[in-house]
Design a protein around this motif. Sequence first.
Motif, PDB file in Angstrom:
ATOM      1  N   SER A  54       0.859  -1.190   0.000  1.00 41.87           N
ATOM      2  CA  SER A  54       0.000   0.000   0.000  1.00 41.87           C
ATOM      3  C   SER A  54       0.888   1.229   0.000  1.00 41.87           C
ATOM      4  CB  SER A  54      -0.940   0.001   1.215  1.00 41.87           C
ATOM      5  OG  SER A  54      -0.200  -0.017   2.432  1.00 41.87           O
ATOM      6  N   SER A  56       1.161   5.715   0.873  1.00 33.39           N
ATOM      7  CA  SER A  56       0.700   6.906   1.592  1.00 33.39           C
ATOM      8  C   SER A  56       1.242   8.136   0.889  1.00 33.39           C
ATOM      9  CB  SER A  56       1.184   6.894   3.050  1.00 33.39           C
ATOM     10  OG  SER A  56       0.603   5.826   3.768  1.00 33.39           O
ATOM     11  N   GLU A  77      -3.928   7.624   2.704  1.00 34.69           N
ATOM     12  CA  GLU A  77      -3.291   6.817   3.739  1.00 34.69           C
ATOM     13  C   GLU A  77      -3.523   5.342   3.432  1.00 34.69           C
ATOM     14  OE1 GLU A  77      -1.120   6.111   7.249  1.00 34.69           O
ATOM     15  OE2 GLU A  77      -1.472   7.974   6.159  1.00 34.69           O
ATOM     16  N   ASN A  78      -2.418   4.617   3.242  1.00 30.25           N
ATOM     17  CA  ASN A  78      -2.460   3.161   3.022  1.00 30.25           C
ATOM     18  C   ASN A  78      -3.440   2.792   1.894  1.00 30.25           C
ATOM     19  OD1 ASN A  78      -0.578   2.648   5.074  1.00 30.25           O
ATOM     20  ND2 ASN A  78      -2.186   2.532   6.632  1.00 30.25           N
ATOM     21  N   HIS A 104       4.131   0.741   1.808  1.00 28.11           N
ATOM     22  CA  HIS A 104       3.922   0.016   3.061  1.00 28.11           C
ATOM     23  C   HIS A 104       3.683  -1.457   2.734  1.00 28.11           C
ATOM     24  CE1 HIS A 104       3.213   3.746   5.468  1.00 28.11           C
ATOM     25  NE2 HIS A 104       2.783   4.190   4.290  1.00 28.11           N
ATOM     26  N   ARG A 105       4.234  -2.317   3.598  1.00 29.67           N
ATOM     27  CA  ARG A 105       3.892  -3.730   3.548  1.00 29.67           C
ATOM     28  C   ARG A 105       4.021  -4.279   4.966  1.00 29.67           C
ATOM     29  NH1 ARG A 105       7.088  -7.832  -0.237  1.00 29.67           N
ATOM     30  NH2 ARG A 105       8.670  -7.479   1.394  1.00 29.67           N
ATOM     31  N   ARG A 109       8.260  -0.166   6.016  1.00 30.42           N
ATOM     32  CA  ARG A 109       8.036   1.107   5.344  1.00 30.42           C
ATOM     33  C   ARG A 109       9.230   1.390   4.438  1.00 30.42           C
ATOM     34  NH1 ARG A 109       4.122  -0.018   7.693  1.00 30.42           N
ATOM     35  NH2 ARG A 109       2.831   1.233   9.101  1.00 30.42           N
TER      36      ARG A 109
END
Length: 426
Positions: A54, A56, A77-78, A104-105, A109
């Motif tokens: 994802s 941000s 966000e995400n 993100h995962r 980060r």
Amino acid sequence: MHSFVYGIMSLVWLSSSGGGAELAPPVNLTLITMNTHFNLSWSQGARHRGANVSFSVQYVPSYKLSMPGTQWLTACENTPHTWCDLTPRKLYFQAIYTLRVRTHRGPLRSGWVLKEFCADKEAALGPPSRVDLAPAGALLNMMIWDPRSSTNGSMKELYPRMYYRVVYWEHSDTRSPDTVVVDTRVNTVTLPDLRAWTWYCVSVQSRYDFYSKTSAFTTPHCMQTEGAVPWWQILLIFSLSGLVGFVGLLVLLSSGLYCYRTAKDTLFPAVTLPPHFQAYLMDLSPGSDAPRLLTPDSESELTCDRLSICPQVVPLEVHLPPLSASTAPPSGLEADARHNRQDSGGSGDSGVYSTEGGSGPPRHCSHDLPSLGTEEPWDGGSTALLEPVSLEQVSLEQVSLEHRGLKAEAAGPWGVRDEGIMDMGV
């Protein structure tokens, strides 16, 4: 100054992320803009392509980066998408913003990737939102509607020196068109040098020279010019108008005549009563028997003949029985008694009977006949016809008294009572 700040941010990111970061940051950050619609897009790193990651996105005005304690504002966000719409954030059009994106995962980060953006300089300019054409004789009037912002405002509020480039040409399917270009800052334009009764097509472009911004051209819009009406068209229109008016007048006259005839036939029919019927109905003389309403004056003068109703009168016959030898009346009475027996056909019956159905004299309704109870001399006959005026006036008492009077006369001067005389019934 902005380049210096951007360099500092890149060094901070490198020092924080280090070379051993497990997640690769996004790449190819691109802004897709139109007027005041802003959309930031990016690509996922090749090492994590297809992985469950994802992103941000944050932003901040660039002038706040040199201030201590600067807080970044989050736009997305995400999000699993590789794009983020910045239009709802209502970024100031003339300001410069710094944008950053990271991957993100789970708890991992990636480092931030930065990009600077100035809408006034970098946002694309859109074409006019609408173009209208209207014929004006042998010319064409064109109405241009300004490009619209995300708040439905005119882009001229943000680009005061924006203008339009108008390209028009004669529509033809057999040859390539010869275009004519006209620049204008106003929204209403009259296209010059056109021919009457000819089709022309128009396309418009928005332009802003300060940042060399040009929009795409609008979809061509075509319209035919007009001109002086030929004499044969005027004659044809006049002839058709006269024909339509004449037909309408005929229809109106026919309708009026039909209504008149219908009313006349209804109120004054052609079939009339014969003359003698009319004379009878129109006869208003007092002696006429034609039906008419009576008025108070006519009722006072109405006269009628007197009408008398007589009931049917049944004459009564009184028969005297024969006398015995011991009590024989005087000779005159005996003769009368024999005469009475002869008239009765030798029958020994006595009483009162009716001559109804016989061949006696006709019945009359007369007030001159004698009534019962009056003393009149006996003419010696054996039958006495009693014809009272009315049956209602005859009673048993009157008949009994009459019978007793007759029996007294039959006794004679000797005072002997004849027992052979029986009471009479009606």
